[in-house]
Scaffold this active site. Structure first.
Site, short mmCIF file in Angstrom:
data_model
loop_
_atom_site.label_atom_id
_atom_site.label_comp_id
_atom_site.label_asym_id
_atom_site.label_seq_id
_atom_site.Cartn_x
_atom_site.Cartn_y
_atom_site.Cartn_z
N GLU A 31 23.09 10.32 51.12
CA GLU A 31 23.98 11.35 51.66
C GLU A 31 24.64 12.10 50.50
O GLU A 31 25.24 11.49 49.63
CB GLU A 31 25.03 10.74 52.58
CG GLU A 31 26.10 11.69 53.07
CD GLU A 31 25.56 12.96 53.74
OE1 GLU A 31 24.87 12.83 54.76
OE2 GLU A 31 25.84 14.08 53.23
N GLY A 33 26.97 14.59 50.99
CA GLY A 33 28.30 15.11 51.34
C GLY A 33 29.15 14.03 51.98
O GLY A 33 28.89 12.83 51.82
N PHE A 35 30.51 11.40 54.57
CA PHE A 35 29.81 10.52 55.49
C PHE A 35 30.07 10.99 56.93
O PHE A 35 31.21 11.28 57.30
CB PHE A 35 30.32 9.08 55.30
CG PHE A 35 29.49 8.07 56.01
CD1 PHE A 35 28.35 7.56 55.41
CD2 PHE A 35 29.84 7.63 57.27
CE1 PHE A 35 27.57 6.62 56.06
CE2 PHE A 35 29.07 6.69 57.93
CZ PHE A 35 27.94 6.19 57.33
N GLY A 37 28.29 13.59 58.38
CA GLY A 37 27.59 14.86 58.59
C GLY A 37 28.45 15.98 59.17
O GLY A 37 29.69 15.93 59.14
N THR A 38 27.77 16.97 59.70
CA THR A 38 28.42 18.21 60.14
C THR A 38 29.34 17.98 61.32
O THR A 38 30.49 18.43 61.33
CB THR A 38 27.33 19.24 60.52
OG1 THR A 38 26.52 19.48 59.37
CG2 THR A 38 27.95 20.54 60.99
N CYS A 39 28.85 17.29 62.34
CA CYS A 39 29.60 17.17 63.60
C CYS A 39 31.00 16.61 63.35
O CYS A 39 32.00 17.16 63.81
CB CYS A 39 28.82 16.30 64.58
SG CYS A 39 29.63 16.12 66.15
N HIS A 447 36.83 17.42 98.17
CA HIS A 447 37.67 18.57 98.49
C HIS A 447 39.10 18.29 98.07
O HIS A 447 39.59 17.18 98.33
CB HIS A 447 37.63 18.86 100.00
CG HIS A 447 38.52 20.01 100.38
ND1 HIS A 447 38.19 21.31 100.12
CD2 HIS A 447 39.75 20.02 100.95
CE1 HIS A 447 39.17 22.10 100.53
NE2 HIS A 447 40.13 21.34 101.04
C1 LIG Z 1 31.55 24.66 63.72
C2 LIG Z 1 30.47 23.92 64.47
C3 LIG Z 1 30.71 23.48 65.75
C4 LIG Z 1 29.73 22.80 66.44
N1 LIG Z 1 29.99 22.39 67.71
C5 LIG Z 1 29.04 21.76 68.41
C6 LIG Z 1 29.30 21.32 69.74
O1 LIG Z 1 30.39 21.51 70.27
N2 LIG Z 1 28.33 20.67 70.41
C7 LIG Z 1 27.11 20.45 69.84
O2 LIG Z 1 26.24 19.86 70.50
N3 LIG Z 1 26.83 20.85 68.58
C8 LIG Z 1 27.77 21.49 67.85
N4 LIG Z 1 27.50 21.89 66.58
C9 LIG Z 1 26.18 21.58 66.00
C10 LIG Z 1 26.14 20.12 65.49
O3 LIG Z 1 27.20 19.95 64.58
C11 LIG Z 1 24.81 19.85 64.82
O4 LIG Z 1 23.76 20.14 65.71
C12 LIG Z 1 24.70 18.39 64.41
O5 LIG Z 1 25.80 17.98 63.66
C13 LIG Z 1 23.41 18.18 63.62
O6 LIG Z 1 23.31 16.84 63.23
P1 LIG Z 1 22.25 16.42 62.12
O7 LIG Z 1 22.39 14.96 61.97
O8 LIG Z 1 20.93 16.98 62.42
O9 LIG Z 1 22.74 17.15 60.80
P2 LIG Z 1 24.08 16.93 59.95
O10 LIG Z 1 25.16 16.31 60.74
O11 LIG Z 1 24.33 18.23 59.29
O12 LIG Z 1 23.66 15.85 58.87
C14 LIG Z 1 22.83 16.16 57.81
C15 LIG Z 1 23.36 15.45 56.59
O13 LIG Z 1 22.35 15.48 55.57
C16 LIG Z 1 22.98 15.64 54.32
N5 LIG Z 1 21.96 16.20 53.41
C17 LIG Z 1 21.33 17.40 53.51
N6 LIG Z 1 20.43 17.53 52.53
C18 LIG Z 1 20.49 16.39 51.79
C19 LIG Z 1 19.79 15.94 50.66
N7 LIG Z 1 18.84 16.66 50.06
N8 LIG Z 1 20.10 14.71 50.16
C20 LIG Z 1 21.06 13.96 50.74
N9 LIG Z 1 21.74 14.34 51.85
C21 LIG Z 1 21.45 15.54 52.36
C22 LIG Z 1 24.14 16.60 54.61
O14 LIG Z 1 25.14 16.47 53.64
C23 LIG Z 1 24.59 16.13 55.99
O15 LIG Z 1 25.65 15.20 55.91
C24 LIG Z 1 28.46 22.55 65.84
C25 LIG Z 1 28.22 22.98 64.53
C26 LIG Z 1 29.21 23.66 63.85
C27 LIG Z 1 28.93 24.11 62.45
#
Ligand SMILES: Cc1cc2nc3c(=O)[nH]c(=O)nc-3n(C[C@H](O)[C@H](O)[C@H](O)COP(=O)(O)OP(=O)(O)OC[C@H]3O[C@@H](n4cnc5c(N)ncnc54)[C@H](O)[C@@H]3O)c2cc1C
Ligand SMILES: NC(=O)c1ccc[n+]([C@@H]2O[C@H](COP(=O)([O-])OP(=O)(O)OC[C@H]3O[C@@H](n4cnc5c(N)ncnc54)[C@H](O)[C@@H]3O)[C@@H](O)[C@H]2O)c1
Length: 467
Positions: A31, A33, A35, A37-39, A447
């Site tokens: 990882e 960034g 721990f 991820g994005t969500c 209802h």
């Molecule tokens: C502002 C915002 C609001 C959102 N709201 C919603 C919502 O309400 N409902 C919903 O369903 N979805 C929502 N989403 C979308 C949702 O966040 C994503 O679909 C989901 O988090 C994707 O999960 P993931 O595990 O695929 O990726 P991520 O959670 O992004 O995880 C990928 C991880 O891989 C790491 N990484 C990337 N490249 C490398 C590398 N080369 N080496 C090591 N690590 C790496 C990154 O740092 C990251 O931590 C939202 C997104 C945003 C930006």
């Protein structure tokens, strides 16, 4: 060179692939960034925690219409922000500590790239580089915001969803470029908190991926709350004494204190040297996977935003469950079910949908039955109607589409309070192939709960199908 049974890239949804069923196998999670991820750190969860106070502010502002003695005065940004990230940063740190304490799993903090088939180089944050090979590699590397190539952008401070939720100072005036999910949700937040919002969308409506009736109604409603510029693009930006000037392609200029760019996200696969691993992508950079989440390279899997055309957390979670099963049961592979992926926009009003839009259904040549029911035509809707602070009919509605050939729902589109909850029985009906008539009449609907708006839309649709 260290060899692992399984290497997972990305500790967002990728982290959930690995649990105690992998005991006895050597596993590394890489990882780069925070721990989780994005969500957890910059996506779904902080945005919804920011939306809740915005909804409270809006409800307080609406109180007097109902006879309640309330008033609203925005929000205390520092308090809201610190509540959100005080909690989430702790959850992220606890998640990391918990993962690090588990035996058999190495958590590597750094950035991974392929050097060959199932061979990786990881540049660690401490400056060292490690080389790995693995029997199985899971690509859960997610996506990142697209930053447009706009003249002057390198001269001004600008933000994406990655950092705007952590702003040090609340912007009195904010420019939001993009009117999709992020633009809609965060414009609601900043407007409710008291900022002057100018939203610039190049298309002809906000949230234009939704059914036309929904995106039009949504655009009409929120345009009464903040300045929405449709069919407009940001041509260039420049610095001003008090902030940043947005120069729009209609010749107008808007000065703001903060600029949020929310024009879409792109998968991170382009940063992985995928060609060295034999992993193919489509022309948008999405990793191509089959129905079992297998990529074109043997032993390499992908999930979530890295590979999904629907970059949503519930899709990433579902993909992760399938990958987990398939890693452990190579002779009994599961198929990913992407048939009825719902979505919701947590703005004000909320929007939720599953299945085809009317335009998509007509394009497919379906013999379509369409029914609409407005919230305002149900008992609980009367209680809510005062929610419309502009004195017009609020326009909150449920719109349902069915295929006359099968009597089944093919699309459901909701706009109004609690839309993200109200849509669930409709997702269930589509997933379990329930006929519209059974769904409408074969169960009690409480209802006078708000669910009656769904019941009434279904009854109207059943009538359409019968007629
Ligand atoms: C502002 C915002 C609001 C959102 N709201 C919603 C919502 O309400 N409902 C919903 O369903 N979805 C929502 N989403 C979308 C949702 O966040 C994503 O679909 C989901 O988090 C994707 O999960 P993931 O595990 O695929 O990726 P991520 O959670 O992004 O995880 C990928 C991880 O891989 C790491 N990484 C990337 N490249 C490398 C590398 N080369 N080496 C090591 N690590 C790496 C990154 O740092 C990251 O931590 C939202 C997104 C945003 C930006
Ligand atoms: N509630 C949720 O589920 C939720 C919330 C936030 C984000 N997300 C995920 O994050 C992804 C990214 O969200 P997003 O809002 O950045 O993208 P989006 O694709 O939803 O919307 C981008 C918008 O920007 C517009 N646009 C593109 N270029 C432009 C330009 N140069 N000038 C003005 N407008 C422009 C597009 O027409 C579109 O309306 C979503 O697709 C979704 O998967 C989901």
């Amino acid at each position: 060179m260290t060899h692992y049974d399984v290497v997972v890239l990305g500790a967002g949804s990728g982290n959930t692939v690995i649990d105690k069923s992998f005991a006895g196998l050597s596993v590394a999670i890489v990882e780069r960034g925070p721990f989780g991820g994005t969500c957890l750190n910059r996506g779904c969860i902080p945005s919804k925690m920011l939306i809740r106070p915005a909804d409270v502010v809006d409800a307080a502002a609406d109180g007097p219409r109902l006879g309640a003695r309330t008033s609203a005065d925005g929000a205390d940004w520092d308090a809201v922000r610190d509540r959100v990230f005080g909690r989430l940063d702790e959850v992220s740190a606890d998640g990391r500590a918990c993962r690090e304490s588990l035996p058999g799993v190495d958590l590597l903090s750094g950035t991974a790239r392929f050097t060959g088939p199932r061979a990786l180089s990881v540049e660690l944050h401490d400056g060292a580089t490690v080389e790995l090979t693995a029997d199985q590699v899971v690509l859960a590397t997610g996506s990142r915001p697209v930053v447009p190539d706009i003249d002057g952008l390198d001269q001004v401070e600008h933000h994406t969803s990655d950092d705007v939720m952590r702003l040090e100072t609340f912007p009195r005036r904010i420019g939001v470029v993009g009117g999709g999910y992020i633009g809609a949700e965060l414009a609601h937040v900043f407007a409710a908190y008291g900022a002057t919002v100018t939203q610039v969308e190049s298309g002809e409506a906000l949230i234009s991926n939704q059914d036309h009736d929904i995106s039009q109604t949504f655009t009409r409603i929120v345009s009464q709350r903040w300045d929405v510029r449709l069919g407009t693009s940001l041509e260039r930006v420049s610095r001003a004494a008090g902030g940043t000037v947005m120069h729009l392609d209609d010749g107008s200029e808007v000065e703001v204190d903060a600029l949020l760019l929310a024009i879409g996200r792109r998968p991170n696969g382009d940063l992985l040297d995928l060609d060295r691993a034999g992993v193919e992508t489509d022309d948008t950079g999405r990793i191509l996977v089959d129905e079992h989440q297998r990529t074109s390279a043997e032993g390499v899997w992908a999930l979530g935003d890295a590979s999904s055309p629907e970059p949503l957390k519930h899709v990433a979670n579902q993909d992760a469950r399938v990958v987990k099963h398939n890693l452990l049961h190579p002779d009994d592979l599961r198929v990913s079910d992407h048939r009825f992926v719902p979505n919701a926009v947590f703005a004000s009003p909320q929007v939720a949908a599953v299945g085809l839009t009317e335009a998509e259904a007509r394009e497919q040549g379906l013999d379509l039955a369409v029914a609409r029911h407005e919230y305002g035509d149900t008992a609980f809707g009367w209680a809510l109607e005062a929610d419309d602070r502009h004195g017009e009919a609020a326009g909150y509605l449920v719109k349902l589409l069915a295929d006359r050939a099968t009597g089944r729902l093919v699309g459901a589109h909701l706009l109004g309070p609690q839309a993200s909850l109200l849509v669930q029985p409709l997702i269930q009906a589509m997933s379990f192939d329930q006929p519209v008539a059974d769904l409408a009449r074969g169960q009690y609907w409480i209802h006078p709960a708000l669910t009656e708006v769904v019941e009434n839309a279904l009854l109207a649709l059943a009538g359409e199908l019968a007629g």
